[in-house]
Design a protein around this motif. Structure first.
Motif, PDB file in Angstrom:
ATOM      1  N   ASN A  96       0.789  -1.323  -0.031  1.00  0.00           N
ATOM      2  CA  ASN A  96       0.025   0.146   0.108  1.00  0.00           C
ATOM      3  C   ASN A  96       0.826   1.381   0.161  1.00  0.00           C
ATOM      4  O   ASN A  96       0.311   2.476  -0.356  1.00  0.00           O
ATOM      5  CB  ASN A  96      -1.078   0.000   1.178  1.00  0.00           C
ATOM      6  CG  ASN A  96      -2.079  -0.984   1.209  1.00  0.00           C
ATOM      7  OD1 ASN A  96      -2.094  -1.625   0.114  1.00  0.00           O
ATOM      8  ND2 ASN A  96      -2.712  -1.310   2.209  1.00  0.00           N
ATOM      9  N   ALA A  97       1.976   1.110   0.477  1.00  0.00           N
ATOM     10  CA  ALA A  97       3.101   2.483   0.384  1.00  0.00           C
ATOM     11  C   ALA A  97       4.121   2.252  -0.430  1.00  0.00           C
ATOM     12  O   ALA A  97       4.421   3.056  -1.401  1.00  0.00           O
ATOM     13  CB  ALA A  97       3.284   2.776   2.095  1.00  0.00           C
ATOM     14  N   SER A  98       5.143   1.277  -0.272  1.00  0.00           N
ATOM     15  CA  SER A  98       6.218   1.103  -0.965  1.00  0.00           C
ATOM     16  C   SER A  98       5.779   0.937  -2.676  1.00  0.00           C
ATOM     17  O   SER A  98       6.254   1.605  -3.314  1.00  0.00           O
ATOM     18  CB  SER A  98       6.789  -0.231  -0.692  1.00  0.00           C
ATOM     19  OG  SER A  98       7.460  -0.141   0.862  1.00  0.00           O
ATOM     20  N   GLY A  99       4.778   0.037  -2.978  1.00  0.00           N
ATOM     21  CA  GLY A  99       4.587  -0.442  -4.139  1.00  0.00           C
ATOM     22  C   GLY A  99       4.124   1.185  -5.040  1.00  0.00           C
ATOM     23  O   GLY A  99       4.484   1.273  -6.146  1.00  0.00           O
ATOM     24  N   PRO A 100       3.155   1.683  -4.498  1.00  0.00           N
ATOM     25  CA  PRO A 100       2.566   3.099  -5.298  1.00  0.00           C
ATOM     26  C   PRO A 100       3.828   3.943  -5.334  1.00  0.00           C
ATOM     27  O   PRO A 100       3.957   4.738  -6.273  1.00  0.00           O
ATOM     28  CB  PRO A 100       1.548   3.582  -4.189  1.00  0.00           C
ATOM     29  CG  PRO A 100       0.949   2.206  -3.393  1.00  0.00           C
ATOM     30  CD  PRO A 100       2.433   1.470  -3.270  1.00  0.00           C
ATOM     31  N   ARG A 140      -6.739   5.342  12.119  1.00  0.00           N
ATOM     32  CA  ARG A 140      -6.949   4.714  13.180  1.00  0.00           C
ATOM     33  C   ARG A 140      -6.469   3.353  13.298  1.00  0.00           C
ATOM     34  O   ARG A 140      -6.399   2.635  14.273  1.00  0.00           O
ATOM     35  CB  ARG A 140      -8.294   4.857  13.938  1.00  0.00           C
ATOM     36  CG  ARG A 140      -8.738   6.310  14.451  1.00  0.00           C
ATOM     37  CD  ARG A 140      -8.029   6.569  15.676  1.00  0.00           C
ATOM     38  NE  ARG A 140      -8.148   8.126  15.788  1.00  0.00           N
ATOM     39  CZ  ARG A 140      -9.304   8.891  16.335  1.00  0.00           C
ATOM     40  NH1 ARG A 140     -10.156   8.168  16.473  1.00  0.00           N
ATOM     41  NH2 ARG A 140      -9.158  10.185  16.327  1.00  0.00           N
ATOM     42  N   SER A 141      -6.352   2.730  11.793  1.00  0.00           N
ATOM     43  CA  SER A 141      -6.136   1.544  11.882  1.00  0.00           C
ATOM     44  C   SER A 141      -4.637   1.178  10.986  1.00  0.00           C
ATOM     45  O   SER A 141      -4.255   2.162  10.429  1.00  0.00           O
ATOM     46  CB  SER A 141      -7.123   0.701  11.092  1.00  0.00           C
ATOM     47  OG  SER A 141      -7.017   1.208   9.748  1.00  0.00           O
ATOM     48  N   ALA A 142      -3.974   0.070  11.215  1.00  0.00           N
ATOM     49  CA  ALA A 142      -2.698  -0.192  10.625  1.00  0.00           C
ATOM     50  C   ALA A 142      -2.802  -0.032   8.796  1.00  0.00           C
ATOM     51  O   ALA A 142      -2.149   0.454   8.265  1.00  0.00           O
ATOM     52  CB  ALA A 142      -2.209  -1.527  10.746  1.00  0.00           C
ATOM     53  N   ALA A 149       0.341   6.568   4.110  1.00  0.00           N
ATOM     54  CA  ALA A 149       1.573   6.437   3.343  1.00  0.00           C
ATOM     55  C   ALA A 149       2.019   6.305   2.131  1.00  0.00           C
ATOM     56  O   ALA A 149       2.790   6.980   1.406  1.00  0.00           O
ATOM     57  CB  ALA A 149       2.655   5.360   4.266  1.00  0.00           C
ATOM     58  N   GLY A 150       1.011   5.630   1.288  1.00  0.00           N
ATOM     59  CA  GLY A 150       0.950   5.459  -0.094  1.00  0.00           C
ATOM     60  C   GLY A 150       0.636   6.825  -0.652  1.00  0.00           C
ATOM     61  O   GLY A 150       1.202   7.032  -1.692  1.00  0.00           O
ATOM     62  N   VAL A 154       3.106   8.859  -3.414  1.00  0.00           N
ATOM     63  CA  VAL A 154       2.795   9.124  -4.784  1.00  0.00           C
ATOM     64  C   VAL A 154       2.713  10.475  -5.045  1.00  0.00           C
ATOM     65  O   VAL A 154       3.119  11.160  -6.026  1.00  0.00           O
ATOM     66  CB  VAL A 154       1.325   8.480  -5.440  1.00  0.00           C
ATOM     67  CG1 VAL A 154       1.641   7.074  -5.073  1.00  0.00           C
ATOM     68  CG2 VAL A 154       0.345   8.855  -4.786  1.00  0.00           C
ATOM     69  N   LEU A 155       2.222  11.536  -3.903  1.00  0.00           N
ATOM     70  CA  LEU A 155       2.155  12.888  -4.310  1.00  0.00           C
ATOM     71  C   LEU A 155       3.266  13.564  -4.107  1.00  0.00           C
ATOM     72  O   LEU A 155       3.578  14.648  -4.864  1.00  0.00           O
ATOM     73  CB  LEU A 155       0.966  13.259  -3.336  1.00  0.00           C
ATOM     74  CG  LEU A 155      -0.544  12.743  -3.329  1.00  0.00           C
ATOM     75  CD1 LEU A 155      -1.197  13.496  -2.163  1.00  0.00           C
ATOM     76  CD2 LEU A 155      -1.216  13.613  -4.595  1.00  0.00           C
ATOM     77  N   SER A 156       4.188  13.252  -3.209  1.00  0.00           N
ATOM     78  CA  SER A 156       5.525  13.884  -3.121  1.00  0.00           C
ATOM     79  C   SER A 156       6.606  13.519  -4.379  1.00  0.00           C
ATOM     80  O   SER A 156       7.374  14.079  -4.606  1.00  0.00           O
ATOM     81  CB  SER A 156       6.288  13.539  -1.805  1.00  0.00           C
ATOM     82  OG  SER A 156       6.267  12.068  -1.556  1.00  0.00           O
TER      83      SER A 156
END
Ligand code: NAP
Length: 306
Positions: A96-100, A140-142, A149-150, A154-156
């Protein structure tokens, strides 16, 4: 000029409907049979493998341009097991974060716009009016933390990346709430469904049409706000949604009884209120998604669900 789409997560619930929406979109596309929509499964394109992502985007971008099409990547891939993410954080973060992030880097390298799908779970869920894209996040959830984080990656990484947050998605493909309710209706006389979580059910095909419209918009050089919300219009509770499903299936809605979140503790906390404002979407000139109740009727009539 027509579009070509690369849809990572192309065999998921939303991914398959993006393919369907693309192939039925008049004007913007040739037919998907021409190979202009490439929707790989996780086995064909694993987003957690940076070199696989780099290769896939490079081949897609050059193939599309050689054929005279504008390439756009629509990321429908995600680790979506919300409860499992609480104890499987590293895997969820990788998808969800590294891949994107890898996708955004490759898209920047080849000047390909990227649409990245995210979630209402990035918000704390204690709001009292629909969340605007600019409202403060606070997952509030993992799962919500990995999705946020994803978004940030992508935005940065790439200024032609857009985040589209959605919620309460159901469709023809994969497991979802509508199918669960239909199954339980056949097994039980009554069932209890939480009535203290408010959100907006979203037919994945409606969302998919919206993503295709956004892909056409950004590929033409337009620069709408970079974080957008797209859900079915209106709001309800899970209990209200379940009763509507029963009604749609010709069953007695009173068989669905309201209960509270506290009655059904889950590993991951759920937002109590996760209605997302569609104002930025409409301001961008995009077609608002129809009311969730109307969409449910259409989805059942189209045999997309249950
Ligand atoms: N469903 C909802 O209610 C909901 C609500 C809000 C936001 N969203 C967001 O909407 C998007 C689409 O969700 P969905 O409902 O279509 O979920 P889905 O049916 O679970 O589809 C997700 C897809 O991602 C693929 N995937 C998982 N790991 C991958 C990897 N490492 N590399 C490439 N692909 C991978 C999965 O393939 P495999 O199964 O082969 O692993 C699956 O086909 C996601 O971004 C999700 O966060 C969904």
């Amino acid at each position: 000029m027509a579009l070509a789409l690369l849809v990572p997560g192309g065999r998921g619930q939303l991914g398959q409907d993006v393919v369907a929406a693309a192939s039925s979109a008049s004007g913007a596309f040739g037919t998907s049979g021409d190979g202009l929509v490439h929707a790989p499964s996780s086995a064909e394109l694993d987003l957690t493998d940076p070199s696989a992502v780099a290769d896939a985007v490079a081949v897609f971008a050059s193939t599309a341009r050689d054929a005279g099409f504008r390439p756009v990547v629509v990321n429908a891939a995600a680790y979506t097991a919300v409860d499992a993410a609480e104890t499987d954080f590293d895997r969820a973060f990788a998808v969800n974060a590294s891949g994107p992030g890898y996708l955004a880097t490759s898209c920047r390298e080849h000047n390909v716009p990227l649409l990245h799908v995210s979630t209402d779970y990035v918000f704390p869920g204690d709001g009292t009016r629909p969340y605007e894209p600019s409202d403060e996040t606070g997952p509030r959830s993992a799962y919500g933390r990995t999705k946020l984080a994803g978004e940030e990656r992508v935005l940065s990484t790439w200024d032609r990346a857009w985040v589209v947050r959605t919620a309460w998605v159901y469709g023809e493909h994969g497991a979802n709430f509508v199918k669960t309710m239909a199954r339980l209706a056949a097994d039980r006389e009554t069932l209890s469904v939480v009535d203290d979580q408010v959100g907006s059910p979203t037919w994945s095909l409606d969302l998919a049409h919206g993503l295709v419209e956004l892909a056409a918009l950004v590929s033409s050089g337009a620069t709408p706000s970079r974080v957008l919300h797209a859900t079915g219009d209106g709001e309800t509770t899970w209990c209200g949604f379940a009763r509507a499903i029963f009604a749609e299936l010709g069953l007695d809605p009173e068989r669905v009884r309201p209960c509270t979140t506290a009655d059904f503790p889950r590993p991951a906390p759920r937002p109590a209120y996760s209605v997302l404002s569609g104002k930025a979407w409409a301001d961008a000139g995009l077609t608002p998604l129809r009311h969730w109740r109307e969409a449910l009727t259409a989805a059942v009539a189209a045999h997309a669900v249950p």
